[in-house]
Design a protein around this motif. Sequence first.
Motif, PDB file in Angstrom:
ATOM      1  N   VAL A   1     -36.142  14.111  37.969  1.00  0.00           N
ATOM      2  CA  VAL A   1     -35.794  15.395  38.581  1.00  0.00           C
ATOM      3  C   VAL A   1     -37.028  16.278  38.710  1.00  0.00           C
ATOM      4  O   VAL A   1     -37.242  16.941  39.728  1.00  0.00           O
ATOM      5  CB  VAL A   1     -34.704  16.106  37.754  1.00  0.00           C
ATOM      6  N   ARG A   2     -37.865  16.283  37.686  1.00  0.00           N
ATOM      7  CA  ARG A   2     -39.070  17.117  37.701  1.00  0.00           C
ATOM      8  C   ARG A   2     -40.045  16.676  38.795  1.00  0.00           C
ATOM      9  O   ARG A   2     -40.679  17.510  39.456  1.00  0.00           O
ATOM     10  CB  ARG A   2     -39.760  17.056  36.339  1.00  0.00           C
ATOM     11  N   ASN A   3     -40.161  15.373  39.018  1.00  0.00           N
ATOM     12  CA  ASN A   3     -41.167  14.854  39.941  1.00  0.00           C
ATOM     13  C   ASN A   3     -40.655  14.640  41.362  1.00  0.00           C
ATOM     14  O   ASN A   3     -41.431  14.268  42.245  1.00  0.00           O
ATOM     15  CB  ASN A   3     -41.714  13.524  39.405  1.00  0.00           C
ATOM     16  N   ASN A   4     -39.368  14.851  41.597  1.00  0.00           N
ATOM     17  CA  ASN A   4     -38.785  14.646  42.921  1.00  0.00           C
ATOM     18  C   ASN A   4     -38.274  15.978  43.451  1.00  0.00           C
ATOM     19  O   ASN A   4     -37.286  16.520  42.954  1.00  0.00           O
ATOM     20  CB  ASN A   4     -37.639  13.626  42.833  1.00  0.00           C
ATOM     21  N   VAL A   5     -38.937  16.503  44.473  1.00  0.00           N
ATOM     22  CA  VAL A   5     -38.571  17.826  44.983  1.00  0.00           C
ATOM     23  C   VAL A   5     -37.184  17.832  45.610  1.00  0.00           C
ATOM     24  O   VAL A   5     -36.538  18.880  45.698  1.00  0.00           O
ATOM     25  CB  VAL A   5     -39.605  18.319  46.016  1.00  0.00           C
ATOM     26  N   ASP A   6     -36.704  16.670  46.062  1.00  0.00           N
ATOM     27  CA  ASP A   6     -35.391  16.597  46.698  1.00  0.00           C
ATOM     28  C   ASP A   6     -34.252  16.551  45.691  1.00  0.00           C
ATOM     29  O   ASP A   6     -33.115  16.896  46.012  1.00  0.00           O
ATOM     30  CB  ASP A   6     -35.289  15.340  47.574  1.00  0.00           C
ATOM     31  N   LEU A   7     -34.532  16.098  44.493  1.00  0.00           N
ATOM     32  CA  LEU A   7     -33.489  15.791  43.517  1.00  0.00           C
ATOM     33  C   LEU A   7     -33.107  17.023  42.698  1.00  0.00           C
ATOM     34  O   LEU A   7     -33.940  17.595  41.997  1.00  0.00           O
ATOM     35  CB  LEU A   7     -33.976  14.674  42.593  1.00  0.00           C
ATOM     36  N   GLN A   8     -31.832  17.420  42.775  1.00  0.00           N
ATOM     37  CA  GLN A   8     -31.352  18.588  42.049  1.00  0.00           C
ATOM     38  C   GLN A   8     -30.718  18.231  40.706  1.00  0.00           C
ATOM     39  O   GLN A   8     -30.657  19.063  39.803  1.00  0.00           O
ATOM     40  CB  GLN A   8     -30.324  19.349  42.900  1.00  0.00           C
ATOM     41  N   TRP A   9     -30.239  17.002  40.586  1.00  0.00           N
ATOM     42  CA  TRP A   9     -29.612  16.561  39.332  1.00  0.00           C
ATOM     43  C   TRP A   9     -29.754  15.050  39.227  1.00  0.00           C
ATOM     44  O   TRP A   9     -29.676  14.334  40.230  1.00  0.00           O
ATOM     45  CB  TRP A   9     -28.133  16.948  39.323  1.00  0.00           C
ATOM     46  N   GLY A  10     -29.997  14.573  38.044  1.00  0.00           N
ATOM     47  CA  GLY A  10     -30.112  13.139  37.825  1.00  0.00           C
ATOM     48  C   GLY A  10     -29.386  12.730  36.563  1.00  0.00           C
ATOM     49  O   GLY A  10     -29.480  13.410  35.536  1.00  0.00           O
ATOM     50  N   GLU A  11     -28.653  11.629  36.642  1.00  0.00           N
ATOM     51  CA  GLU A  11     -27.924  11.099  35.492  1.00  0.00           C
ATOM     52  C   GLU A  11     -28.506   9.739  35.143  1.00  0.00           C
ATOM     53  O   GLU A  11     -28.358   8.785  35.911  1.00  0.00           O
ATOM     54  CB  GLU A  11     -26.436  10.987  35.829  1.00  0.00           C
ATOM     55  N   GLY A  12     -29.180   9.653  34.010  1.00  0.00           N
ATOM     56  CA  GLY A  12     -29.875   8.429  33.660  1.00  0.00           C
ATOM     57  C   GLY A  12     -29.220   7.599  32.584  1.00  0.00           C
ATOM     58  O   GLY A  12     -29.772   6.580  32.175  1.00  0.00           O
ATOM     59  N   TYR A  13     -28.046   8.007  32.125  1.00  0.00           N
ATOM     60  CA  TYR A  13     -27.436   7.274  31.015  1.00  0.00           C
ATOM     61  C   TYR A  13     -26.041   6.741  31.349  1.00  0.00           C
ATOM     62  O   TYR A  13     -25.755   5.568  31.138  1.00  0.00           O
ATOM     63  CB  TYR A  13     -27.350   8.181  29.790  1.00  0.00           C
ATOM     64  N   TYR A  14     -25.179   7.592  31.887  1.00  0.00           N
ATOM     65  CA  TYR A  14     -23.798   7.191  32.135  1.00  0.00           C
ATOM     66  C   TYR A  14     -23.609   6.613  33.534  1.00  0.00           C
ATOM     67  O   TYR A  14     -24.074   7.177  34.518  1.00  0.00           O
ATOM     68  CB  TYR A  14     -22.854   8.390  31.982  1.00  0.00           C
ATOM     69  N   ARG A  15     -22.915   5.478  33.616  1.00  0.00           N
ATOM     70  CA  ARG A  15     -22.416   4.977  34.897  1.00  0.00           C
ATOM     71  C   ARG A  15     -21.244   5.865  35.305  1.00  0.00           C
ATOM     72  O   ARG A  15     -20.641   6.541  34.474  1.00  0.00           O
ATOM     73  CB  ARG A  15     -21.930   3.535  34.782  1.00  0.00           C
ATOM     74  N   GLY A  16     -20.860   5.847  36.581  1.00  0.00           N
ATOM     75  CA  GLY A  16     -19.735   6.676  36.974  1.00  0.00           C
ATOM     76  C   GLY A  16     -19.471   6.670  38.463  1.00  0.00           C
ATOM     77  O   GLY A  16     -19.912   5.771  39.184  1.00  0.00           O
TER      78      GLY A  16
END
Length: 274
Positions: free
Chosen positions: A186-201
Amino acid sequence: MINGGKPMTFAVFSCSQYQAACQSTKIGRAVEGRELATIHDYRQRLGQYRSDPDLQFSHQIALWIVVWLSAFQIGKLLDLSMLETRHYERDITDVRDTKLLAAIIPDRSLVGANQEKWPLDTLSESKRQGVIWRIIGYVKSILSYDPATGRGVIGVEFAGTGVTSSAGPFDKGNFTQAVGYSTECVRNNVDLQWGEGYYRGFFALTMNSKPLNATYYSVRNVSNALSLHVFKSAFRNFDGFASANFTVNAGENRLACPVASGHALSGALKSQVN
């Protein structure tokens, strides 16, 4: 009036792996037959999939729209265009060396010329007819824009995960490490507002004539025997929660602020990333 004036809801998910990645034996979903090679093999596998009582029930109560080239018009509420972004106009699909692939087919595109033109024409006609929501469904993240000028913005992109697949680069086996990885994304991607790196869903999209709400439902563990309920070939997982909710207002091409109301139960939100 669409849907009796009630909001319309879509569940948006990827569940292509009946056997839930490497957990097939553990959850009672080992596939039958050999590696798929003939029409008989595919028919046998499809028959096994369709023997699942939960899948049968799901088809009975809800319309399914799969990700292959097609379009759907739902009154003035919604135009839905589905793109095929894995194999269409791709002569080579299993070369992981992107530099080598670019050298072999330098003009190769993600969707192909025909699919690039078709949704643009569809979106233009949809706007001319006054349809409220225009949605494109696909299986790869493809949008990008200039956050400083807004150039290139055509809409909001929601990119989910596979419900049963492994976590790929996020699969660190440790919650803290996974959150750290998604925070960096999220910090390094200007387009990305939210990222989920642990839970599938999966996402649930609910829309009416004014707002569209997108809720991401996190599944705590798709392989833990304590969270799995297996009945014959059925696979039910009730161990989940709504981790983040996003709103898009009709006529706008951005997320409503504050994004996710400034809070998410899991993952990394850009407003909370230093």
